[in-house]
Design a protein around this motif. Structure first.
Motif, short mmCIF file in Angstrom:
data_model
loop_
_atom_site.label_atom_id
_atom_site.label_comp_id
_atom_site.label_asym_id
_atom_site.label_seq_id
_atom_site.Cartn_x
_atom_site.Cartn_y
_atom_site.Cartn_z
N VAL A 22 61.37 14.61 44.15
CA VAL A 22 60.08 15.31 44.17
C VAL A 22 60.05 16.26 42.98
N ILE A 28 59.98 19.72 41.29
CA ILE A 28 60.40 21.08 41.66
C ILE A 28 59.96 22.01 40.53
N GLN A 59 68.77 18.53 44.94
CA GLN A 59 68.08 17.24 44.89
C GLN A 59 68.92 16.20 44.15
N MET A 101 62.09 18.32 50.79
CA MET A 101 62.12 17.21 49.83
C MET A 101 61.84 15.87 50.48
#
Length: 362
Positions: free
Chosen positions: A294, A296, A281, A225
């Motif tokens: 980011v 996913i 995250q 990430m």
């Protein structure tokens, strides 16, 4: 199909120590593994470890260079030197995909190694706590059948709606059908331990283990990430992430209570790898472990395997469902008056365990 059918039920309270001032030696294999490090970390947090008979514990953690569990001569020499009362086996071959091509080594470490440790425990009178895996299951979980309504038409009774099947977490004696060489080697390892040691054996199956040390999914995701704009994570394998420190807590409680038998342990709840990555995250962003999110993307196991194959990687088959039911272990510890740690984290949801681990990183 393979199945353990003769494992003894949970038994606790028998100690091999006579003099209360004589320490009970606990030998931990695989000292550099994330679980061994968690055991040492948690032992330090718990303070002075004492058995249920009032005997203090003395801990020794040995690396592979100090103790090769596939070498019977090495094991015998180590037992003579340390004279353990308990052996906690954290040494394992955990490279699931690599095991498909490295079958001999996977079985030597995961099957032969535990058997040799068990044999030496028989000779010395020691107990063995061995760690196994949810991958001994093939994903065909037990099912609870939902309610249905029946209609009568021309003398024929038919269900008005399809039955709803809800997978149930695996209990200790559910059918065992490992899909991978790794899973097979772990199953054979636990079977060998029980066959050799019987009532002096303790086996704990766990799932999706992660921690502050070693290589694991959480640390891999955090690294990716930080360096990748987007990720693809499998969304059709369901299990339960388990923090190594929480597993270490219940393992120490089993040792303190002198318990034997087969147990399951994981955090509460369940999720897919994709859901796990999304939660990692979200929590990491909140704790400032990541600067920005980011993308996913979910991907099926089949598509992931195809992509890996084009890169020359042979992906092992994994169970589509491998959630473990920890009720037996929790009940055993309660019965033996083993209190939870102050924050009770070992019996909390996987989201909470993840948060505890990430807070330590931050």
């Amino acid at each position: 199909m393979a199945q353990i059918t003769k494992t003894t039920p949970a038994q606790c309270g028998t100690s091999t120590i006579i003099e209360a001032n004589f320490p009970e030696v606990v030998l931990i294999t695989g000292a550099n593994s994330q679980l061994a490090q968690a055991l040492l970390r948690v032992a330090a947090e718990m303070g002075h470890l004492v058995s249920n008979t009032g005997v203090p514990f003395k801990l020794y953690a040995l690396s592979h260079s100090q103790l090769d569990i596939t070498n019977a001569v090495n094991i015998a020499a180590v037992f003579v030197q340390y004279r353990p009362n308990w052996v906690i086996n954290c040494a394992a071959y955990n490279a699931v995909d690599a095991a498909e091509n490295d079958i001999v080594k996977a079985h030597r470490v995961n099957e032969l190694g535990p058997e040799l440790l068990a044999q030496q425990c028989v000779l010395s009178g020691a107990r063995l706590l061995h760690v196994s895996s949810d991958y001994v299951f093939g994903g065909n979980a037990a099912y609870d059948i939902g309610h249905s309504v029946e209609n009568v038409s021309e003398g024929v009774i038919e269900p008005a709606a399809k039955l709803h099947y809800l997978p149930s977490p695996f209990v200790e004696f559910d059918e065992l059908t490992p899909l991978s060489e790794y899973g097979k080697s772990k199953l054979l390892g636990e079977q060998k331990v029980f066959a050799v040691l019987g009532e002096r054996a303790t086996v704990v199956r766990t799932s999706w283990l992660y921690g502050q040390g070693g290589h694991n999914f959480v640390k891999t995701m955090l690294k990716l990430m930080q360096t990748q704009p987007s990720l693809q994570v499998i969304d059709d394998q369901i299990g339960c992430p388990t923090w190594s420190d929480a597993l270490a807590r219940v393992m120490w409680q089993l040792v303190v209570a002198q318990c034997s038998g087969l147990f399951h342990y994981s955090a509460k709840g369940q999720c897919s790898w994709h859901e796990f990555a999304v939660e990692i995250q979200q929590q990491a962003l909140a704790l400032n472990l990541l600067n920005q999110p980011v993308v996913i993307q979910p991907i099926s196991s089949a598509d992931y395997a195809k992509q890996a194959f084009t890169r020359g990687v042979n992906v092992a088959k994994r169970p589509s469902y491998s959630v473990l039911n920890s009720d037996k272990l929790q009940s055993t510890l309660v019965t033996n008056a083993m209190p939870s740690m102050p924050d009770n984290i070992e019996w909390q949801d996987w989201h909470q365990q993840l948060n505890q681990m990430l807070r330590q990183l931050s």
